[in-house]
Design an enzyme around this catalytic site. Sequence first.
Site, PDB file in Angstrom:
ATOM      1  N   ASP A  19      -8.708  -5.007  -5.806  1.00 40.52           N
ATOM      2  CA  ASP A  19      -7.891  -3.555  -5.940  1.00 40.52           C
ATOM      3  C   ASP A  19      -8.441  -3.055  -7.318  1.00 40.52           C
ATOM      4  OD1 ASP A  19      -6.836  -3.857  -3.502  1.00 40.52           O
ATOM      5  OD2 ASP A  19      -4.695  -4.198  -4.170  1.00 40.52           O
ATOM      6  N   GLY A  45      -5.737  -6.783  -0.731  1.00 46.95           N
ATOM      7  CA  GLY A  45      -6.180  -7.019   0.732  1.00 46.95           C
ATOM      8  C   GLY A  45      -4.761  -7.532   1.205  1.00 46.95           C
ATOM      9  N   GLY A  48      -4.742 -11.206   2.162  1.00 51.72           N
ATOM     10  CA  GLY A  48      -4.393 -12.015   0.888  1.00 51.72           C
ATOM     11  C   GLY A  48      -3.046 -11.850   0.276  1.00 51.72           C
ATOM     12  N   ASN A  49      -2.605 -10.514   0.222  1.00 53.10           N
ATOM     13  CA  ASN A  49      -1.243 -10.369  -0.329  1.00 53.10           C
ATOM     14  C   ASN A  49      -0.288 -11.117   0.630  1.00 53.10           C
ATOM     15  OD1 ASN A  49      -2.660  -8.495  -2.035  1.00 53.10           O
ATOM     16  ND2 ASN A  49      -1.855  -6.609  -1.046  1.00 53.10           N
ATOM     17  N   GLU A 159      -7.222  -5.270   8.889  1.00 54.00           N
ATOM     18  CA  GLU A 159      -8.286  -4.655   8.175  1.00 54.00           C
ATOM     19  C   GLU A 159      -9.533  -5.681   8.327  1.00 54.00           C
ATOM     20  OE1 GLU A 159      -6.291  -2.823   4.287  1.00 54.00           O
ATOM     21  OE2 GLU A 159      -6.556  -4.923   4.212  1.00 54.00           O
ATOM     22  N   GLY A 244      10.737   3.052   4.611  1.00 50.66           N
ATOM     23  CA  GLY A 244      10.585   3.554   3.381  1.00 50.66           C
ATOM     24  C   GLY A 244      12.059   3.607   2.612  1.00 50.66           C
ATOM     25  N   ASP A 269       5.155   1.044  -8.460  1.00 48.91           N
ATOM     26  CA  ASP A 269       4.075   1.140  -7.517  1.00 48.91           C
ATOM     27  C   ASP A 269       4.225   0.333  -6.063  1.00 48.91           C
ATOM     28  OD1 ASP A 269       1.575   0.337  -6.599  1.00 48.91           O
ATOM     29  OD2 ASP A 269       0.821  -0.622  -8.366  1.00 48.91           O
ATOM     30  N   ALA A 272       1.378  -3.385  -1.984  1.00 46.47           N
ATOM     31  CA  ALA A 272       1.967  -4.651  -1.384  1.00 46.47           C
ATOM     32  C   ALA A 272       3.278  -4.896  -1.124  1.00 46.47           C
ATOM     33  CB  ALA A 272       1.429  -5.833  -2.666  1.00 46.47           C
ATOM     34  N   ALA A 273       4.125  -3.843  -1.486  1.00 48.09           N
ATOM     35  CA  ALA A 273       5.467  -4.061  -0.689  1.00 48.09           C
ATOM     36  C   ALA A 273       5.671  -4.264   0.556  1.00 48.09           C
ATOM     37  CB  ALA A 273       6.271  -2.632  -1.215  1.00 48.09           C
ATOM     38  N   GLY A 274       4.696  -3.623   1.292  1.00 46.76           N
ATOM     39  CA  GLY A 274       4.923  -4.012   2.874  1.00 46.76           C
ATOM     40  C   GLY A 274       4.487  -5.406   3.240  1.00 46.76           C
ATOM     41  N   ASP A 275       3.418  -5.831   2.452  1.00 46.22           N
ATOM     42  CA  ASP A 275       2.963  -7.239   2.608  1.00 46.22           C
ATOM     43  C   ASP A 275       3.799  -8.375   2.097  1.00 46.22           C
ATOM     44  OD1 ASP A 275       0.449  -6.185   3.372  1.00 46.22           O
ATOM     45  OD2 ASP A 275      -0.055  -5.899   1.445  1.00 46.22           O
ATOM     46  N   LYS A 309       7.150  -3.381  -9.828  1.00 42.00           N
ATOM     47  CA  LYS A 309       5.888  -3.977 -11.058  1.00 42.00           C
ATOM     48  C   LYS A 309       4.478  -3.372 -10.428  1.00 42.00           C
ATOM     49  CE  LYS A 309       7.677  -8.386 -12.165  1.00 42.00           C
ATOM     50  NZ  LYS A 309       7.694  -9.690 -11.944  1.00 42.00           N
TER      51      LYS A 309
END
Length: 323
Positions: A19, A45, A48-49, A159, A244, A269, A272-275, A309
């Site tokens: 990223d 990714g 990965g996340n 992805e 959300g 930020d 990656a919250a969804g991940d 974060k």
Amino acid sequence: MSSTPSLSLIHIIGSLNTDLTTYTPRIPLGGETLRATAFQTSSGGKGGNQAVACAKLSRTRALTDATATIRMIGAVGSDAHGHALLAGLQSAGVETSGVIMRNDVESGVAVVLVEEESGENRILLTAGANASLLPKQFESSLGEEQGEGAPDLVILQLEIPVETTVRILRTAREKGVDVLLNPAPAVELPSEAYEGLKHLVLNETEAVILSGCSVEALEKEETLSGVADVFHGRGVANVVITLGGKGVFFSGEGGDKGLAKAKKVQVVDTTAAGDTFVGAYALEVMKGGVGIESAVRRANEAAAMTIGKRGAQKSIPWADELS
Ligand code: RIB
């Protein structure tokens, strides 16, 4: 004599991206040059996340007390990004023998713009090695060839090539392996993709695209149930729709359904919250005996910490950081 409980085995099959994130007071207009606030390069990714979320949330910062073995299956290039992506996964406790390093393609890259006031991101993806992920890379991992049996759960996103994802879903169904599909970013899927699917975790945009329901149907609790029913009708056991700030709607195979309120947090930020949500939810349901509602609440709590974060994998909490 007490015996050590066996660890559950989760395979995450998906993307690995570097990223390149710029933090900006606002998104520039066409033709406009704007001074940004900060820039950082970090491991991301969705695949990965989610692997890192599963790993960090199932062990302590000292990599002790693990409750699950997490294996990543994916592809990177043999470039500096590829080496950093592998190192990042390993430092979180992810097993990486299923990640291929290729000489003929570059690692995937995501250019991320984060608008500082809302913390909302906009992402432009260049798939690179992720586009080379073929069914043969995962097929052996769903069998007994690795000596530890089939995984207890496979987690997928969108992805990597859709044909590969559909083949994985078919193979998992044939072998009786449970799958959690996070259809992000959303693309049309054949109806067989949903047949026998154990968990579908998606956001409101993805729910509109994939269900064919209206945006308005996602705005009221009464109509949310109808959106979930579209997916149940296609063969999905558990449907979770993240909304959300409005919370998370869940509709489980046992008939439990409802809206879990979102935690109020300072948004720094959302990357990656969804991940993180997917990883935390997966670990909870793997425990057995945990209802869908408590899995969603735990996942909400973990995702709220990630939002506070900057960055993707590095913003995901460890198990001992959660209450
Ligand atoms: O879900 C967030 C991720 O989406 C980012 O880390 C970026 O790599 C994109 O894949």
